[in-house]
Design an enzyme around this catalytic site. Structure first.
Site, PDB file in Angstrom:
ATOM      1  N   ASP A 105      41.610  30.336  46.950  1.00  0.00           N
ATOM      2  CA  ASP A 105      40.755  30.244  45.717  1.00  0.00           C
ATOM      3  C   ASP A 105      40.367  30.961  46.412  1.00  0.00           C
ATOM      4  O   ASP A 105      38.706  31.294  46.813  1.00  0.00           O
ATOM      5  CB  ASP A 105      40.918  29.296  45.466  1.00  0.00           C
ATOM      6  CG  ASP A 105      40.163  29.021  43.785  1.00  0.00           C
ATOM      7  OD1 ASP A 105      40.951  29.951  43.137  1.00  0.00           O
ATOM      8  OD2 ASP A 105      40.489  28.197  43.513  1.00  0.00           O
ATOM      9  N   ASN A 113      50.406  30.029  37.725  1.00  0.00           N
ATOM     10  CA  ASN A 113      49.345  31.400  37.255  1.00  0.00           C
ATOM     11  C   ASN A 113      50.328  32.303  36.360  1.00  0.00           C
ATOM     12  O   ASN A 113      50.178  32.725  35.681  1.00  0.00           O
ATOM     13  CB  ASN A 113      49.784  31.935  39.282  1.00  0.00           C
ATOM     14  CG  ASN A 113      48.768  31.575  40.017  1.00  0.00           C
ATOM     15  OD1 ASN A 113      48.832  31.444  40.959  1.00  0.00           O
ATOM     16  ND2 ASN A 113      47.145  30.759  38.974  1.00  0.00           N
TER      17      ASN A 113
END
Ligand code: M2E
Length: 252
Positions: free
Chosen positions: A21, A69
């Site tokens: 991330d 996502n």
């Protein structure tokens, strides 16, 4: 260093999983164009893979694209799909060089047939390599994984091959992704958030958790190496009574 740490052999994780991330925040901080943080993040994986091969890690799993996502802006999803495709192409020579087996986990039915073909081809070509297994999670979610496994058992119940009463964690565990690889020992998240975000829920049941504020494009083999050393320390303490651990601190 204590005499124990100096003389005891390193306790290595078999399986490291990473939530990579911080790409978008890296892009913003460096005034890169939209989505270009992911391009920067793409290169960060190479030294991590090399470290893991050299250290003797058996399995490295990275979260490239989550079930969630798909809800990102369509332009970002499209960029990520292009990046995944080009990365797989670019990584193949390295897979041969290091003899790394490439595998993919996730809901492939959501992906373009071109990408599905590329993934199956990469898996087939590297299937015999034994230096390490690199697992790329694409369109993956831990809850999808467990539901998908439950569906396989349900089909066996429907066909009469399995009694519902006989379902237990060993049986379900045979149908989750990566059932044939060691459980996740170390789960790492870069980018400063403290969440598991639906990554390998079943496989990480007993994993040691590591969080760092370092954004993924800045994550290095040196930082990973420190975490692996910390993992060894935690495992040594895990095998002792609390009194022994206190004694450890005194002797340092
Ligand atoms: C990756 C994919 O955010 C993703 C963009 C593409 C590269 N990436 C991060 C990956 O995780 C495929 C391979 Cl073979 C290696 C890494």
């Amino acid at each position: 260093m204590s005499t124990l740490a100096a003389s005891a052999p390193n306790i290595l994780p078999h399986h490291i999983a990473i939530i990579m991330d911080g790409n978008n925040r890296y892009g913003k901080a460096h005034n890169l164009g939209k989505g270009q943080g992911h391009v920067a993040g793409k290169d960060a994986l190479d030294p991590i893979v090399e470290y893991c091969v050299d250290a003797g890690i058996e399995v490295l799993t990275v979260f490239a694209f989550s079930s969630e996502n798909w809800q990102r802006p369509p332009s970002e999803v499209a960029l990520l799909m292009r990046l995944l495709t080009s990365t797989i192409h670019e990584q193949m020579p390295r897979m041969y060089e290091y003899r790394i087996r490439l595998r993919f986990i996730g809901d492939r039915s959501q992906l373009s047939s071109d990408l599905q073909t590329l993934m199956a081809d990469a898996e087939e070509k590297t299937a015999e390599f034994e230096a390490m297994t690199l697992v790329i999670a694409i369109s993956y979610g831990g809850q999808w994984d467990i539901a998908h496994a439950a569906k396989q058992l349900a089909k066996q119940v429907r066909s009469g091959d399995l009694c519902a009463e006989d379902i237990d964690k060993e049986k379900l565990g045979k149908y989750v992704q990566l059932a044939d690889t060691p459980a996740v020992d170390m789960l790492i998240r870069t980018g400063g958030e403290y969440r598991i975000s639906n990554f390998l829920l079943w496989q990480s049941a007993y994993a040691e958790l590591f969080f760092t504020k370092t954004l993924w494009p800045n994550f290095s083999a040196a930082e990973l190496s420190e975490m692996v050393a910390e993992f060894g320390q935690r495992q040594r303490r895990f095998g002792k009574t609390s009194e022994q651990v206190v004694g450890d601190h005194v002797s340092k």
